[in-house]
Design an enzyme around this catalytic site. Structure first.
Site, PDB file in Angstrom:
ATOM      1  CB  SER A  42      -0.885   0.137   1.032  1.00 52.71           C
ATOM      2  OG  SER A  42      -0.293   0.296   2.387  1.00 52.71           O
ATOM      3  CG  HIS A  97       9.366   1.849  12.114  1.00 49.69           C
ATOM      4  ND1 HIS A  97       9.778   0.641  12.248  1.00 49.69           N
ATOM      5  CD2 HIS A  97       9.255   2.318  13.559  1.00 49.69           C
ATOM      6  CE1 HIS A  97       9.601   0.153  13.268  1.00 49.69           C
ATOM      7  NE2 HIS A  97       9.234   1.134  14.319  1.00 49.69           N
TER       8      HIS A  97
HETATM    9  C1  GRF Z   1       4.026  -0.605   6.770  1.00 51.09           C
HETATM   10  O1  GRF Z   1       3.205  -0.297   7.991  1.00 51.09           O
HETATM   11  C2  GRF Z   1       5.143   0.161   7.010  1.00 51.09           C
HETATM   12  O2  GRF Z   1       5.233   1.268   7.994  1.00 51.09           O
HETATM   13  C3  GRF Z   1       6.126  -1.177   7.412  1.00 51.09           C
HETATM   14  O3  GRF Z   1       5.718  -2.181   6.496  1.00 51.09           O
HETATM   15  C4  GRF Z   1       4.228  -1.938   6.408  1.00 51.09           C
HETATM   16  C5  GRF Z   1       4.163  -2.243   4.811  1.00 51.09           C
HETATM   17  O4  GRF Z   1       2.790  -2.015   4.456  1.00 51.09           O
HETATM   18  N1  GRF Z   1       7.562  -0.950   7.108  1.00 51.09           N
HETATM   19  P1  GRF Z   1       2.534  -1.893   2.883  1.00 51.09           P
HETATM   20  O5  GRF Z   1       3.007  -3.117   2.104  1.00 51.09           O
HETATM   21  O6  GRF Z   1       3.128  -0.785   2.601  1.00 51.09           O
HETATM   22  O7  GRF Z   1       1.083  -2.087   2.801  1.00 51.09           O
END
Ligand code: GRF
Length: 206
Positions: free
Chosen positions: A25, A122
Site C-alpha cells: 500500500s 516505520h
Molecule cells: C507498513 O506499516 C510500513 O510502515 C512497514 O511495513 C508496512 C508495509 O505496508 N514498514 P504496505 O506493504 O506498504 O502496505
C-alpha cells in the site's frame, strides 16, 4: 516568454526503486504521488520483492511498472540473495531506494552501497519502538500517541536520520488493527512527502 515553473521535459527524472515484501500500500501511495506530480519529476524504475507472491508486485505489474521477484528461497543464504538484489538495483540505476514493507534485514555492505540514498518507513514514532509488532507494543506501553517515521537507513534497526514524522492519537478502545489502520493513512501521506523532500535535496534530519 518566461519558462515559468513547468517541468522541462528534457530534464532527467529522479529514478525511484521500491523494495517490498507484502501488500504494497505504501508503494501504491508513492506511485499515485508520482502519477499526479506530487513527487515532482520522478519515475519508478524498479519494484523488487524478495517474495514472489507479494501483492505489491502484482499491483506494480497492473500499473505497467517494471516489477521483479528475487525469491529469497532461491538463494542459499542472505549474502547471495543480497548480491542479486544489488545487481538488480545497479541495473535499474535509481537515485533513491525506498523500502516499503521490505521484510529482510540489510547487511552493512548493502547499506553502505546506498548510504544517503535509501529510505524506510516505520509505523511508530522513532526512536520509540524500533523493530517488529510496534503498534501492539505502543498499545501495551500505554502510549497516548503513535505515528509513523520516514528515515534514512543505516546499519542499525530503524535507527537512521529521520526525514519526517506524522503523529496520530491512540484512542480508548484502540486495537492493534484500528491503530495500524490510523497510522497507515498517515504513512501514505508521509512517504511521498518525504521522498519529494529528499529529492529536492532538502532532507531535514532531526
Ligand atoms: C507498513 O506499516 C510500513 O510502515 C512497514 O511495513 C508496512 C508495509 O505496508 N514498514 P504496505 O506493504 O506498504 O502496505
Amino acid at each position: 516568454m518566461s519558462g515559468g515553473s513547468a517541468p522541462n521535459p528534457k530534464t532527467p527524472k529522479s529514478r525511484l526503486a521500491i523494495l517490498l515484501s507484502g501488500r504494497g500500500s505504501n508503494f501504491e501511495a508513492i506511485a499515485d504521488a508520482v502519477a499526479v506530480g506530487a513527487i515532482p519529476s520522478a519515475e519508478i524504475v524498479a519494484v523488487l520483492s524478495d517474495v514472489p507472491g507479494a501483492a505489491g508486485l502484482s499491483r506494480a505489474r497492473q500499473r505497467g511498472l517494471p516489477a521483479l521477484a528475487v525469491d529469497r528461497k532461491s538463494y542459499p543464504d542472505r549474502r547471495a540473495h543480497e548480491a542479486e538484489m544489488l545487481r538488480q538495483l545497479d541495473l535499474a540505476r535509481p537515485d533513491l531506494v525506498c523500502l516499503a514493507g521490505y521484510m529482510r534485514l540489510l547487511s552493512p555492505g548493502f547499506v553502505g552501497r546506498w548510504r544517503g540514498r535509501i529510505l524506510n518507513i516505520h509505523p511508530a514514532l522513532l526512536p520509540k519502538f524500533p523493530g517488529l509488532d510496534v503498534q501492539r507494543r505502543a498499545l501495551e506501553a500505554g502510549e497516548k500517541e503513535s505515528g509513523c517515521t520516514v528515515h534514512f537507513v543505516d546499519e542499525g534497526t530503524d535507527s537512521g536520520p529521520i526525514v519526517l514524522q506524522r503523529r496520530v492519537p491512540i484512542l480508548p478502545g484502540d486495537t492493534e488493527e484500528s491503530l495500524s489502520a490510523r497510522i497507515l493513512e498517515q504513512e501514505h501521506q508521509a512517504y511521498p512527502e518525504a521522498i519529494a523532500r529528499v529529492l529536492q535535496g532538502l532532507p531535514r534530519p532531526r
